[in-house]
Scaffold this motif. Structure first.
Motif, PDB file in Angstrom:
ATOM      1  N   ALA A  36       9.814 -13.651 117.895  1.00 35.86           N
ATOM      2  CA  ALA A  36       9.664 -15.105 117.948  1.00 35.86           C
ATOM      3  C   ALA A  36      10.107 -15.682 119.283  1.00 35.86           C
ATOM      4  CB  ALA A  36      10.467 -15.744 116.817  1.00 35.86           C
ATOM      5  N   GLY A  37      10.995 -14.967 119.975  1.00 32.25           N
ATOM      6  CA  GLY A  37      11.498 -15.473 121.246  1.00 32.25           C
ATOM      7  C   GLY A  37      12.310 -14.429 121.973  1.00 32.25           C
TER       8      GLY A  37
ATOM      9  N   PRO B  66      23.833 -12.803 124.463  1.00 36.99           N
ATOM     10  CA  PRO B  66      23.317 -12.636 123.100  1.00 36.99           C
ATOM     11  C   PRO B  66      24.366 -12.940 122.029  1.00 36.99           C
ATOM     12  CG  PRO B  66      22.660 -10.792 124.455  1.00 36.99           C
ATOM     13  CD  PRO B  66      23.648 -11.584 125.260  1.00 36.99           C
ATOM     14  N   ALA B  67      25.624 -12.553 122.305  1.00 38.97           N
ATOM     15  CA  ALA B  67      26.702 -12.802 121.331  1.00 38.97           C
ATOM     16  C   ALA B  67      26.897 -14.300 121.123  1.00 38.97           C
ATOM     17  CB  ALA B  67      27.993 -12.151 121.803  1.00 38.97           C
TER      18      ALA B  67
ATOM     19  N   ILE C 195      19.141 -10.663 116.602  1.00 34.21           N
ATOM     20  CA  ILE C 195      18.860 -10.611 118.039  1.00 34.21           C
ATOM     21  C   ILE C 195      18.992  -9.149 118.463  1.00 34.21           C
ATOM     22  CG2 ILE C 195      19.567 -11.323 120.346  1.00 34.21           C
ATOM     23  CD1 ILE C 195      20.689 -13.875 119.171  1.00 34.21           C
ATOM     24  N   MET C 196      17.874  -8.549 118.854  1.00 34.34           N
ATOM     25  CA  MET C 196      17.859  -7.145 119.264  1.00 34.34           C
ATOM     26  C   MET C 196      18.308  -7.032 120.722  1.00 34.34           C
ATOM     27  SD  MET C 196      14.132  -6.387 117.564  1.00 34.34           S
ATOM     28  CE  MET C 196      13.967  -4.679 118.065  1.00 34.34           C
TER      29      MET C 196
ATOM     30  N   LYS D 143      10.917 -12.508 111.505  1.00 35.30           N
ATOM     31  CA  LYS D 143      10.985 -12.855 112.922  1.00 35.30           C
ATOM     32  C   LYS D 143      12.317 -12.429 113.532  1.00 35.30           C
ATOM     33  CE  LYS D 143       7.852 -16.789 112.467  1.00 35.30           C
ATOM     34  NZ  LYS D 143       7.684 -18.257 112.607  1.00 35.30           N
ATOM     35  N   VAL D 144      12.250 -11.988 114.779  1.00 39.64           N
ATOM     36  CA  VAL D 144      13.453 -11.582 115.506  1.00 39.64           C
ATOM     37  C   VAL D 144      13.420 -12.200 116.903  1.00 39.64           C
ATOM     38  CG1 VAL D 144      13.662  -9.379 114.273  1.00 39.64           C
ATOM     39  CG2 VAL D 144      12.368  -9.477 116.416  1.00 39.64           C
ATOM     40  N   VAL D 145      14.599 -12.216 117.529  1.00 42.79           N
ATOM     41  CA  VAL D 145      14.713 -12.590 118.940  1.00 42.79           C
ATOM     42  C   VAL D 145      15.203 -11.351 119.679  1.00 42.79           C
ATOM     43  CG1 VAL D 145      16.128 -13.932 120.572  1.00 42.79           C
ATOM     44  CG2 VAL D 145      15.025 -15.067 118.639  1.00 42.79           C
ATOM     45  N   VAL D 146      14.774 -11.171 120.931  1.00 43.79           N
ATOM     46  CA  VAL D 146      15.192 -10.023 121.731  1.00 43.79           C
ATOM     47  C   VAL D 146      15.921 -10.515 122.983  1.00 43.79           C
ATOM     48  CG1 VAL D 146      13.246  -8.659 120.905  1.00 43.79           C
ATOM     49  CG2 VAL D 146      13.031  -9.922 123.060  1.00 43.79           C
ATOM     50  N   ASP D 147      16.689  -9.613 123.599  1.00 43.28           N
ATOM     51  CA  ASP D 147      17.294  -9.992 124.889  1.00 43.28           C
ATOM     52  C   ASP D 147      16.459  -9.468 126.050  1.00 43.28           C
ATOM     53  OD1 ASP D 147      17.967  -7.287 124.733  1.00 43.28           O
ATOM     54  OD2 ASP D 147      19.996  -7.560 125.486  1.00 43.28           O
TER      55      ASP D 147
END
Length: 289
Positions: free
Chosen positions: A204-205, A246-247, A235-236, A184-188
């Motif tokens: 995932a989010g 994101p940071a 976080i991509m 699973k990953v999160v994206v911006d």
């Protein structure tokens, strides 16, 4: 028209709306084309400022390759301003590169502005999936042949050579991602559906609560908790986004920020289409290990 393909004046002038399409058009057209992209690889392709310099490029073009799926609607204003009848809707010099592809994330309910920049006809970021390249390059080839019928043998040879290289690379990418399947990953920003689907990964989010609308502190807190609960490692991020949010989210959640190349030229070392996918696969694989 192609008596001396070594000279720029004899080449088919092609304009593409994105750098991915530029790279794929160059792969098919080879020495017979001169290609220019309207958007840069590190720009948000949804929201490009229409400038006179873009109109100059389009005025001189024999062919325009558009992403379609409402990603590059701004290009219609450029074409209108350029006053080039070869490129208007329905003209032979017009290519919709999305023709015939399987579109993801097509809304099942009515879309309105309160939902943010939701894609009314589905997610338009299909060039992120290298598996779409055969269909996209076929559309490009058909467009080139309409303009230069005698170039067909060369275009077909170039396309097959490119797809053979792509197939070799696909095997390498699939092997690199195999141990990470289901991660699973999160994206911006939600533009990775095709890429993630191709390699069996799960979004995932998103830090964006709604596309194009700044996230509320409540939403960001939920994403941080999600990262902790699901032990999400990555976080991509895209180059035009807010780097600070994101940071901070990654730091508080215990994940890594992964700067991705959303298109060719979107990061250092991504000058070609295969190189761009190479970069994205490598960056994400390193973060998820």
């Amino acid at each position: 028209a192609l008596a001396g393909p070594g000279h720029a004046a004899d080449k088919v002038r092609v304009v593409t709306t994105t750098t991915d399409l530029k790279a794929l058009t160059e792969a098919v057209g080879g020495d017979l084309v001169e290609v220019d992209a309207l958007a840069r690889g590190n720009q948000n392709p949804h929201d490009l400022e229409v400038r006179p310099s873009l109109m100059v490029k389009v005025r001189r073009a024999d062919l325009i390759v558009m992403n379609g799926l409402e990603l590059d609607q701004w290009a219609e204003v450029v074409i209108q301003g350029a006053n080039n009848p070869k490129l208007v809707p329905g003209a032979p010099g017009r290519v919709d590169a999305s023709e015939g592809i399987l579109v993801l994330e097509v809304p099942t309910t009515r879309v309105d502005r309160s939902m943010g920049d939701v894609h009314p006809v589905g997610n338009p970021h299909y060039t992120g999936d290298p598996g779409m390249a055969p269909a996209v390059t076929a559309n490009i080839l058909n467009g080139l042949v309409r303009v230069v019928p005698q170039g067909r043998p060369t275009f077909e040879k170039n396309r097959q050579a490119f797809l053979a290289k792509l197939q070799q690379a696909q095997a390498r990418w699939t092997a690199a991602k195999a141990p990470l399947k289901g991660a699973k990953v999160v994206v911006d920003h939600s533009l990775w559906a095709y890429f993630l689907t191709r390699f069996g990964l799960v979004q995932a989010g998103s830090i964006e609560e709604r596309p194009g609308i700044p996230a509320t502190p409540t939403h960001v807190a939920k994403v941080i908790q999600l990262i902790k609960d699901e032990r999400i490692k990555a976080i991509m991020t895209v180059p035009w986004g807010d780097a600070k949010l994101p940071a901070r989210t990654a730091e508080e959640g215990g994940a890594k920020v992964v700067p991705m190349a959303p298109a060719v030229g979107g990061a250092k070392g991504t000058s070609g289409y295969i190189e761009t996918v190479d970069y994205n696969v490598k960056m994400l694989a390193q973060a998820l290990k």
